[in-house]
Design an enzyme around this catalytic site. Structure first.
Site, PDB file in Angstrom:
ATOM      1  N   ASP A  99      31.979  -7.241  88.579  1.00 41.78           N
ATOM      2  CA  ASP A  99      31.418  -7.273  87.012  1.00 41.78           C
ATOM      3  C   ASP A  99      32.659  -6.196  86.065  1.00 41.78           C
ATOM      4  O   ASP A  99      32.126  -6.626  84.647  1.00 41.78           O
ATOM      5  CB  ASP A  99      30.406  -6.871  87.327  1.00 41.78           C
ATOM      6  CG  ASP A  99      29.815  -8.919  86.995  1.00 41.78           C
ATOM      7  OD1 ASP A  99      30.079  -9.267  87.781  1.00 41.78           O
ATOM      8  OD2 ASP A  99      27.980  -9.226  87.826  1.00 41.78           O
ATOM      9  N   VAL A 100      32.193  -5.225  86.148  1.00 40.44           N
ATOM     10  CA  VAL A 100      33.404  -4.041  85.293  1.00 40.44           C
ATOM     11  C   VAL A 100      34.388  -5.188  84.815  1.00 40.44           C
ATOM     12  O   VAL A 100      34.733  -4.639  83.833  1.00 40.44           O
ATOM     13  CB  VAL A 100      33.491  -3.303  86.103  1.00 40.44           C
ATOM     14  CG1 VAL A 100      33.891  -1.829  85.519  1.00 40.44           C
ATOM     15  CG2 VAL A 100      32.290  -2.359  86.152  1.00 40.44           C
ATOM     16  N   HIS A 101      35.516  -5.821  85.692  1.00 46.97           N
ATOM     17  CA  HIS A 101      36.741  -6.021  85.106  1.00 46.97           C
ATOM     18  C   HIS A 101      36.592  -6.776  83.768  1.00 46.97           C
ATOM     19  O   HIS A 101      37.479  -7.216  83.437  1.00 46.97           O
ATOM     20  CB  HIS A 101      37.310  -7.060  86.591  1.00 46.97           C
ATOM     21  CG  HIS A 101      38.709  -7.408  86.333  1.00 46.97           C
ATOM     22  ND1 HIS A 101      38.507  -8.652  86.021  1.00 46.97           N
ATOM     23  CD2 HIS A 101      39.977  -7.189  85.823  1.00 46.97           C
ATOM     24  CE1 HIS A 101      39.541  -9.342  85.851  1.00 46.97           C
ATOM     25  NE2 HIS A 101      40.266  -8.590  85.899  1.00 46.97           N
TER      26      HIS A 101
ATOM     27  N   LEU B 206      38.231  -3.919 102.405  1.00 49.75           N
ATOM     28  CA  LEU B 206      37.814  -5.098 103.932  1.00 49.75           C
ATOM     29  C   LEU B 206      37.689  -6.463 102.620  1.00 49.75           C
ATOM     30  O   LEU B 206      36.402  -5.788 101.384  1.00 49.75           O
ATOM     31  CB  LEU B 206      36.268  -4.811 104.467  1.00 49.75           C
ATOM     32  CG  LEU B 206      36.038  -3.458 105.697  1.00 49.75           C
ATOM     33  CD1 LEU B 206      34.603  -2.917 105.362  1.00 49.75           C
ATOM     34  CD2 LEU B 206      37.135  -3.776 106.371  1.00 49.75           C
ATOM     35  N   ASP B 207      38.517  -6.834 103.612  1.00 50.15           N
ATOM     36  CA  ASP B 207      38.761  -8.237 102.105  1.00 50.15           C
ATOM     37  C   ASP B 207      37.217  -8.778 102.496  1.00 50.15           C
ATOM     38  O   ASP B 207      36.831  -9.383 103.642  1.00 50.15           O
ATOM     39  CB  ASP B 207      39.537  -8.994 102.889  1.00 50.15           C
ATOM     40  CG  ASP B 207      39.495 -10.304 101.734  1.00 50.15           C
ATOM     41  OD1 ASP B 207      40.548 -10.302 100.931  1.00 50.15           O
ATOM     42  OD2 ASP B 207      40.421 -11.589 102.236  1.00 50.15           O
TER      43      ASP B 207
ATOM     44  N   GLN C  65      42.689 -10.372  90.450  1.00 47.45           N
ATOM     45  CA  GLN C  65      42.191 -11.036  89.233  1.00 47.45           C
ATOM     46  C   GLN C  65      43.994 -11.203  87.952  1.00 47.45           C
ATOM     47  O   GLN C  65      44.053 -11.522  86.909  1.00 47.45           O
ATOM     48  CB  GLN C  65      41.408  -9.968  88.459  1.00 47.45           C
ATOM     49  CG  GLN C  65      40.586  -9.389  89.139  1.00 47.45           C
ATOM     50  CD  GLN C  65      39.887 -10.824  88.933  1.00 47.45           C
ATOM     51  OE1 GLN C  65      39.312 -11.324  88.325  1.00 47.45           O
ATOM     52  NE2 GLN C  65      38.966 -10.962  90.073  1.00 47.45           N
ATOM     53  N   VAL C  66      45.075 -10.386  88.165  1.00 51.43           N
ATOM     54  CA  VAL C  66      46.690 -10.674  87.975  1.00 51.43           C
ATOM     55  C   VAL C  66      47.164 -12.485  88.744  1.00 51.43           C
ATOM     56  O   VAL C  66      47.634 -12.886  88.059  1.00 51.43           O
ATOM     57  CB  VAL C  66      47.448 -10.046  87.965  1.00 51.43           C
ATOM     58  CG1 VAL C  66      48.523 -10.177  87.675  1.00 51.43           C
ATOM     59  CG2 VAL C  66      46.690  -8.831  87.493  1.00 51.43           C
TER      60      VAL C  66
ATOM     61  N   GLU D 190      34.855  -5.322  99.831  1.00 60.47           N
ATOM     62  CA  GLU D 190      34.941  -6.115  97.953  1.00 60.47           C
ATOM     63  C   GLU D 190      33.441  -7.287  99.251  1.00 60.47           C
ATOM     64  O   GLU D 190      34.147  -7.638 100.086  1.00 60.47           O
ATOM     65  CB  GLU D 190      36.201  -7.270  98.334  1.00 60.47           C
ATOM     66  CG  GLU D 190      36.459  -8.124  97.588  1.00 60.47           C
ATOM     67  CD  GLU D 190      36.959  -9.147  97.462  1.00 60.47           C
ATOM     68  OE1 GLU D 190      37.841  -9.802  96.352  1.00 60.47           O
ATOM     69  OE2 GLU D 190      37.861  -9.608  98.908  1.00 60.47           O
TER      70      GLU D 190
ATOM     71  N   HIS E 259      45.545  -7.043  92.277  1.00 65.08           N
ATOM     72  CA  HIS E 259      46.110  -8.270  93.045  1.00 65.08           C
ATOM     73  C   HIS E 259      45.160 -10.076  92.500  1.00 65.08           C
ATOM     74  O   HIS E 259      46.033 -10.268  92.406  1.00 65.08           O
ATOM     75  CB  HIS E 259      46.101  -7.940  94.370  1.00 65.08           C
ATOM     76  CG  HIS E 259      45.195  -8.676  95.465  1.00 65.08           C
ATOM     77  ND1 HIS E 259      44.335  -7.477  96.025  1.00 65.08           N
ATOM     78  CD2 HIS E 259      45.126  -9.810  95.854  1.00 65.08           C
ATOM     79  CE1 HIS E 259      43.788  -8.598  96.930  1.00 65.08           C
ATOM     80  NE2 HIS E 259      43.644  -9.877  96.720  1.00 65.08           N
TER      81      HIS E 259
ATOM     82  N   VAL F 223      33.961  -9.606 102.089  1.00 62.23           N
ATOM     83  CA  VAL F 223      33.161  -8.971 103.551  1.00 62.23           C
ATOM     84  C   VAL F 223      31.877 -10.064 103.243  1.00 62.23           C
ATOM     85  O   VAL F 223      31.134 -10.706 104.050  1.00 62.23           O
ATOM     86  CB  VAL F 223      31.916  -7.789 102.932  1.00 62.23           C
ATOM     87  CG1 VAL F 223      33.600  -6.922 103.359  1.00 62.23           C
ATOM     88  CG2 VAL F 223      31.659  -7.666 102.154  1.00 62.23           C
TER      89      VAL F 223
END
Length: 596
Positions: free
Chosen positions: A326-328, A262-263, A399-400, A300, A397, A265
Site C-alpha cells: 500500500d505504501v508503494h 517469503l514469497d 511492481q516493475v 510478502e 521486481h 505467504v
C-alpha cells in the site's frame, strides 16, 4: 485440523543417501553409474546406510519399476539442470570464517537484486555471484545495509526470475552454484552487508517438478493461482512441513544467510492449529540461539494484516517484517497519476498521507480492486511492531517486472518527481528497500523473462501477450522467451557516470546519509510521523524536527512551509530570507524545521 506437535529441525546429514517416497514399494539409487537398492524405513523414508555420500558424486533415484531416473528433492546442486542427476554437496565447509556477527535488519536500508541482470557477467550474457561481488563496494558506498537476492533455487533453463523453482535446496548452476553463493555471502559479510534470500514455499514450477512422484507434497484441498497448494495440513503434511523447514535451515544455518524473504505467504494455505509460518518463526528463533546471530524473516503478504508481524506468543505469525504494497501504491499513484488496476483507490494526497504514517490504506475498508472489505488497521502505538516492521519501496521486481514492458517509474517521471518520490520512501518510518539500478535512474527496464523448453515457452509467451491485450497493452509486451528481453534488463553500470544518472545517484547517497546522521529520520515510531497536505500536489512529511517536502508539480509550490535550514534539495528550491521554502516546479527538499 491439528498436526503432531512441532519438533526441532535436526541438522541435515549430508553424508548419506536418503529420500522420502511413502507411495513407493521400492527405491533404487544410482551413484556414479552404480545401481543399488535402498532400504525402506519408517514413515516412507528410504536409505542406503552402508554407502557414504561423498561430495562430487552424481546420483539419482528410480521409484518402483518406473524407468525414469529422478533428481533428489533435497538436492543441493543440479549441474545439468532440473532434469539431470543430482550432485552431492556439503555446504558447511564452503563457508569462510569471518568476524560477521549478523545484523538486525529492521530499519536498515535493503537492496533487492536479481543475480542474472545485476551485472553483465564475464561474457556479457548474464551475471553470476562472482560478478555481483565486484559491485558490492558500490552498494556499500551507496549506504546499503543488506542485499536481498531474488530466488536462486534451481529453476528451468539458464535465465528467469526464479519464482518457478523446483529445487528448494539447490543453488542455480548458471549463477555459480553452491560454491559461488558461498563466495558471495562471505564477500558481503566482509563488507558489513547482510544477505537475505527470496524463497518460494507456496508453489513449485511446472518444469522439472518431480515432487509429486515421490509423495503427497501438494494437495487439491486448497487452490492457488498456480494450481494445487503445497500440502501443509493434509495427511503426511508433517514431512512436507519438515521439508520446507529443512530448506530454511540449510540457507540460514549451513549456508550462513541472514534472512529469508517469503514469497506470497497468503498462498500458504494451512488450517492446522499452528500455521506453518508460526512454526517457521519459532524454529528460526532456536537457530538464532544456535548460530549466535540475528536471523530475519520477511513476508510478502497481500492480507494487509499486522498479525503477520505480531509474535507467535501473542497469537501472530511471528514474521519480523512484511512488505507494504500500500505504501508503494500510494506513492506511485500520487506521483504518476496512474489509476488503473489496483491503483484505483490510490492517488490522492489523503491516501498518500495515510500510507506514509499508517502503512495500510485498505485497513478494514473497501477495496474496489478486490471488491470487498480488506485488511486491518496498524496501531501506531502497537506493542509488538512499529514502522520498521514494514518494508517500503518505490520499485521492486513485481511492481516493475509485472508491467507490460517492465518499464521503471522514473521512465515516466521527471528527475525531480523521481527525487520527490524516493525521498518519501527513504526518509519515511518504514524499512526502505531499493530495487537494483533505481538509485541512478537506470535506463534498463526489468522485464519478465524465461527460458523454458519450446512447448512450454510458447504457452508462456502467448499467455503474457493475452494478459496485457485485455488492457490494451499487448503490443508493448516483449517476448519473455527471447534472450534479448533478458539482456535488455541487464544493468548498464557505465551510465552511472553520465550527468543525469550521476546526479540521481548523489541524491540517493545524500538521502541515505541524512537517514544515518539524523535519528529522527530513521525513527520507526509511527506516532512520530505525520503529514501536512499542502495541496493535492504537495505534502510535508514531518519527522520530529525534520521534514521531507515533496512537490510533484506542475508549477509552483502552492503553499510555502517555513524552515530553519534546507539540508538537501533536488529541483528548483529556494529558501527565502524569511524562512519560507519555495519551489517553481516539481522537486524535493529535506528541511530542518523551526520547531513547534
Amino acid at each position: 485440523m491439528s498436526l503432531p506437535d512441532p519438533r526441532p529441525v535436526a541438522p541435515r546429514a549430508y553424508d548419506r543417501y536418503e529420500v522420502w517416497a511413502p507411495n513407493a514399494r521400492a527405491v533404487t539409487v544410482r551413484v556414479d553409474g552404480l545401481e543399488q537398492a535402498m532400504q525402506r524405513g519408517e514413515d516412507g523414508w528410504f536409505t542406503l546406510a552402508e554407502v557414504t555420500a561423498v561430495p562430487g558424486a552424481r546420483y539419482s533415484f528410480r521409484l518402483d519399476e518406473d524407468p525414469a531416473w529422478l533428481p533428489d528433492p533435497r538436492s543441493l546442486r543440479q549441474i545439468d539442470g532440473v532434469h539431470g542427476e543430482s550432485t552431492v554437496v556439503d555446504p558447511r565447509p564452503l563457508r569462510e570464517e569471518t568476524t560477521w556477527a549478523g545484523r538486525d535488519l529492521r530499519g536498515q536500508v535493503l537492496y533487492e537484486l536479481h543475480v542474472g541482470t545485476f551485472t553483465p557477467g564475464p561474457d556479457g550474457r548474464g551475471g553470476t555471484f562472482d560478478s555481483a561481488i565486484e559491485r558490492l563496494d558500490d552498494l556499500v558506498d551507496l549506504g546499503v545495509d543488506a542485499v536481498e537476492l531474488m530466488p536462486i533455487a534451481t529453476f528451468p533453463g539458464d535465465r528467469g526470475w526464479g519464482y518457478e523453482g523446483v529445487g528448494l535446496y539447490a543453488t542455480h548452476e548458471t549463477y555459480g552454484g553452491p560454491t559461488g553463493l558461498a563466495r558471495f555471502v562471505a564477500a558481503a559479510h566482509r563488507r558489513g552487508l547482510a544477505v537475505v534470500l527470496d524463497v518460494v514455499h507456496n508453489h513449485l514450477g511446472p518444469a522439472g517438478n518431480y515432487l509429486g512422484r515421490f509423495g503427497p507434497y501438494v494437495t487439491d484441498r486448497h487452490e492457488t493461482p498456480w494450481g494445487e497448494a503445497v500440502n501443509l495440513d493434509q495427511p503426511a503434511s508433517r514431512t512436507v512441513r519438515d521439508f520446507l523447514l529443512g530448506s530454511a535451515r540449510q540457507w540460514l544455518v549451513d549456508v550462513g544467510l541472514d534472512g529469508l524473504r517469503l514469497d506470497a505467504v497468503h498462498e500458504l494455505h494451512d488450517d492446522s492449529e499452528q500455521h506453518f509460518l508460526a512454526e517457521l518463526a519459532e524454529a528460526v528463533s532456536s537457530w538464532e540461539v544456535e548460530t549466535g546471530r540475528p536471523l530475519t524473516l520477511i513476508a510478502e503478504s497481500d492480507r494487509n494484516d499486522p498479525a503477520t508481524v505480531t509474535p507467535t506468543a501473542s497469537g501472530g505469525l511471528g514474521m519480523d517484517l512484511q512488505w507494504a504494497d500500500d505504501v508503494h501504491h500510494g506513492v506511485h499513484a500520487w506521483i504518476t497519476g496512474e489509476r488503473e488496476g489496483y491503483y484505483a483507490d490510490f492517488g490522492s494526497a489523503e491516501a498518500l498521507a495515510a500510507v506514509l504514517t499508517r502503512i495500510f490504506w485498505h485497513a478494514g475498508t473497501y477495496s474496489s480492486f478486490r471488491g470487498s472489505v480488506w485488511g486491518a488497521p496498524v496501531d501506531p502505538a502497537g506493542e509488538h511492531y512499529d514502522g520498521h516492521s514494514f518494508v517500503t519501496f518505490l520499485q521492486d521486481h513485481d511492481q516493475v517486472g509485472n508491467r507490460a514492458a517492465g518499464d521503471r517509474i522514473h521512465h515516466v517521471l521527471s528527475p525531480a518527481q523521481h527525487a520527490a518520490a524516493c525521498a518519501l520512501i527513504l526518509l519515511g518510518p518504514g524499512t526502505p528497500m531499493l530495487f537494483q539500478g533505481e538509485e541512478w535512474a537506470t535506463s534498463a527496464p526489468f522485464a519478465f523473462f524465461t527460458d523454458h523448453d519450446q512447448e512450454l515457452g510458447a504457452l508462456v509467451s502467448a499467455g503474457r501477450v493475452a494478459e496485457f491485450a485485455e488492457m490494451g497493452w499487448g503490443d508493448a509486451v516483449p517476448d519473455p522467451q527471447a534472450r534479448s528481453t533478458f539482456t535488455a534488463s541487464i544493468l548498464p553500470w557505465a551510465e552511472r557516470a553520465e550527468d543525469a544518472h550521476a546526479r540521481m545517484l548523489r541524491w540517493y547517497r545524500t538521502l541515505i546519509g541524512l537517514r544515518r546522521r539524523h535519528p529522527a529520520l530513521r525513527d520507526g515510531d509511527l506516532r512520530s510521523a505525520r503529514v501536512d497536505v499542502l495541496a493535492e500536489s504537495s505534502v510535508l512529511l514531518r519527522r520530529g524536527d525534520l521534514a521531507v517536502l515533496a512537490h510533484r508539480g506542475p508549477g509552483s509550490l502552492p503553499r510555502a512551509p517555513r524552515a530553519r535550514e534546507v539540508l538537501a534539495s533536488f529541483g528548483p528550491v529556494r529558501h527565502a530570507p524569511d524562512g519560507t521554502v519555495h519551489m517553481s516546479d516539481a522537486g524535493a527538499a529535506v528541511l530542518l524545521l523551526h520547531g513547534e
